[in-house]
Write a protein that holds these residues in place. Structure first.
Motif, PDB file in Angstrom:
ATOM      1  N   THR A 102       0.828  -1.202   0.000  1.00  0.00           N
ATOM      2  CA  THR A 102       0.000   0.000   0.000  1.00  0.00           C
ATOM      3  C   THR A 102       0.864   1.253   0.000  1.00  0.00           C
ATOM      4  N   PHE A 103       1.856   1.308   0.874  1.00  0.00           N
ATOM      5  CA  PHE A 103       2.748   2.467   0.911  1.00  0.00           C
ATOM      6  C   PHE A 103       3.492   2.643  -0.412  1.00  0.00           C
ATOM      7  N   ALA A 104       3.852   1.545  -1.043  1.00  0.00           N
ATOM      8  CA  ALA A 104       4.601   1.620  -2.296  1.00  0.00           C
ATOM      9  C   ALA A 104       3.772   2.189  -3.438  1.00  0.00           C
ATOM     10  N   THR A 105       2.452   2.165  -3.321  1.00  0.00           N
ATOM     11  CA  THR A 105       1.620   2.788  -4.348  1.00  0.00           C
ATOM     12  C   THR A 105       1.588   4.301  -4.189  1.00  0.00           C
ATOM     13  N   ARG A 106       1.973   4.801  -3.005  1.00  0.00           N
ATOM     14  CA  ARG A 106       1.902   6.237  -2.728  1.00  0.00           C
ATOM     15  C   ARG A 106       3.258   6.920  -2.686  1.00  0.00           C
ATOM     16  N   PHE A 107       4.299   6.192  -2.306  1.00  0.00           N
ATOM     17  CA  PHE A 107       5.627   6.771  -2.140  1.00  0.00           C
ATOM     18  C   PHE A 107       6.635   6.029  -3.008  1.00  0.00           C
ATOM     19  N   LYS A 108       7.789   6.644  -3.180  1.00  0.00           N
ATOM     20  CA  LYS A 108       8.878   5.982  -3.894  1.00  0.00           C
ATOM     21  C   LYS A 108       9.329   4.767  -3.095  1.00  0.00           C
ATOM     22  N   ALA A 109       9.904   3.811  -3.791  1.00  0.00           N
ATOM     23  CA  ALA A 109      10.263   2.536  -3.159  1.00  0.00           C
ATOM     24  C   ALA A 109      11.318   2.671  -2.070  1.00  0.00           C
ATOM     25  N   TRP A 110      12.360   3.449  -2.292  1.00  0.00           N
ATOM     26  CA  TRP A 110      13.437   3.461  -1.306  1.00  0.00           C
ATOM     27  C   TRP A 110      13.034   4.075   0.030  1.00  0.00           C
ATOM     28  N   PRO A 111      12.200   5.152   0.105  1.00  0.00           N
ATOM     29  CA  PRO A 111      11.783   5.613   1.434  1.00  0.00           C
ATOM     30  C   PRO A 111      10.914   4.582   2.160  1.00  0.00           C
ATOM     31  N   THR A 138      11.558  13.039   0.793  1.00  0.00           N
ATOM     32  CA  THR A 138      11.164  11.687   1.168  1.00  0.00           C
ATOM     33  C   THR A 138      11.160  11.500   2.679  1.00  0.00           C
ATOM     34  N   ARG A 139      11.606  12.511   3.427  1.00  0.00           N
ATOM     35  CA  ARG A 139      11.686  12.389   4.885  1.00  0.00           C
ATOM     36  C   ARG A 139      10.335  12.035   5.497  1.00  0.00           C
ATOM     37  N   ASN A 140       9.266  12.708   5.083  1.00  0.00           N
ATOM     38  CA  ASN A 140       7.952  12.436   5.657  1.00  0.00           C
ATOM     39  C   ASN A 140       7.478  11.020   5.353  1.00  0.00           C
ATOM     40  N   ALA A 141       7.788  10.524   4.171  1.00  0.00           N
ATOM     41  CA  ALA A 141       7.417   9.152   3.822  1.00  0.00           C
ATOM     42  C   ALA A 141       8.153   8.175   4.722  1.00  0.00           C
ATOM     43  N   ILE A 142       9.432   8.414   4.949  1.00  0.00           N
ATOM     44  CA  ILE A 142      10.212   7.519   5.812  1.00  0.00           C
ATOM     45  C   ILE A 142       9.637   7.519   7.225  1.00  0.00           C
ATOM     46  N   LEU A 182       1.592  -2.059  -9.432  1.00  0.00           N
ATOM     47  CA  LEU A 182       0.162  -1.756  -9.399  1.00  0.00           C
ATOM     48  C   LEU A 182      -0.096  -0.255  -9.416  1.00  0.00           C
ATOM     49  N   GLY A 183       0.736   0.487  -8.689  1.00  0.00           N
ATOM     50  CA  GLY A 183       0.547   1.931  -8.566  1.00  0.00           C
ATOM     51  C   GLY A 183       0.644   2.665  -9.887  1.00  0.00           C
ATOM     52  N   ARG A 184       1.418   2.156 -10.808  1.00  0.00           N
ATOM     53  CA  ARG A 184       1.549   2.796 -12.121  1.00  0.00           C
ATOM     54  C   ARG A 184       0.323   2.582 -12.989  1.00  0.00           C
ATOM     55  N   HIS A 185      -0.494   1.586 -12.682  1.00  0.00           N
ATOM     56  CA  HIS A 185      -1.619   1.238 -13.547  1.00  0.00           C
ATOM     57  C   HIS A 185      -2.982   1.581 -12.944  1.00  0.00           C
ATOM     58  N   LEU A 186      -2.987   2.135 -11.741  1.00  0.00           N
ATOM     59  CA  LEU A 186      -4.255   2.454 -11.085  1.00  0.00           C
ATOM     60  C   LEU A 186      -4.430   3.968 -10.970  1.00  0.00           C
ATOM     61  N   PRO A 187      -5.662   4.464 -11.121  1.00  0.00           N
ATOM     62  CA  PRO A 187      -5.894   5.896 -10.920  1.00  0.00           C
ATOM     63  C   PRO A 187      -5.704   6.269  -9.444  1.00  0.00           C
ATOM     64  N   GLU A 188      -5.313   7.532  -9.205  1.00  0.00           N
ATOM     65  CA  GLU A 188      -5.009   7.982  -7.842  1.00  0.00           C
ATOM     66  C   GLU A 188      -6.192   7.794  -6.889  1.00  0.00           C
ATOM     67  N   LYS A 189      -7.413   8.005  -7.373  1.00  0.00           N
ATOM     68  CA  LYS A 189      -8.591   7.847  -6.523  1.00  0.00           C
ATOM     69  C   LYS A 189      -8.733   6.389  -6.066  1.00  0.00           C
ATOM     70  N   ALA A 190      -8.499   5.447  -6.948  1.00  0.00           N
ATOM     71  CA  ALA A 190      -8.574   4.032  -6.583  1.00  0.00           C
ATOM     72  C   ALA A 190      -7.498   3.680  -5.570  1.00  0.00           C
ATOM     73  N   ILE A 191      -6.301   4.242  -5.757  1.00  0.00           N
ATOM     74  CA  ILE A 191      -5.214   3.996  -4.800  1.00  0.00           C
ATOM     75  C   ILE A 191      -5.581   4.557  -3.436  1.00  0.00           C
TER      76      ILE A 191
END
Length: 188
Positions: free
Chosen positions: A26-35, A100-104, A158-167
């Protein structure tokens, strides 16, 4: 090395399909992978260090009811926060993409709370009662981070293929489910 390998495999398998693995996705659909991975690694390192300390010193399970209730309420709060969404100005949006600090911090806190009293924490305690603390700590941490890294890859795809509202709705629903599960586990 035996403690390392046993802990790595045991925790990797225990983490598959666990709520924290779903949370990583779930977090990976909203933030970059490394944070996301950094937050998971920080939280896991601390929780598993606590686990091996408890396992090494006491060998008994932690009283998890109050922790589960607090974590459940926090996850319901995360669900509402996610559902509400945020409006960013153009400048804030550009800054958010660079920062990315807030995501971490968000991932670290969420994972720390979700792992307290979780089956992987309890499994790490048990492993530490039977094996050396250092190998158990490192092995369990690597096993959990590896399992959650798989979830991050899936979440990014998944995050690249779903609309932001669905995410947003999906993430809010996932957080709500995690909160309800934690509360149900604590009460019953």
């Amino acid at each position: 090395m035996e403690a390392f390998w046993i802990s790595l495999v045991a925790i990797f398998v225990a983490e598959l399909g666990d709520k924290s693995q779903l949370m990583a996705m779930t977090f990976a659909t909203r933030f970059k992978a490394w944070p996301v991975l950094a937050g998971i690694t920080i939280a896991t390192t601390v929780v598993h260090l606590l686990s091996v300390a408890v396992g090494g010193l006491i060998g008994d399970a932690l009283p998890t009811t109050a922790i589960s209730i607090a974590a459940g309420i926090a996850f319901l709060g995360f669900a509402l926060w996610t559902l509400r969404g945020d409006e960013l100005s153009e400048e804030e949006s550009k800054k958010a993409q660079r920062t990315t600090r807030n995501a971490i911090i968000a991932v670290t806190v969420a994972f720390f709370l979700s792992e307290l009293g979780d089956k992987t924490m309890l499994a790490t305690i048990v492993l530490a009662t039977q094996h050396g603390w250092l190998g158990t700590w490192i092995g369990s941490t690597v096993g959990m981070v590896a399992a959650d890294a798989l979830a991050i890859v899936v979440g990014r795809i998944l995050g690249r293929h779903l609309p932001e509202k669905a995410i947003r709705y999906g993430a809010a629903a996932a957080f709500a489910v995690f909160g309800i599960i934690l509360l149900a586990d604590a009460i019953w």
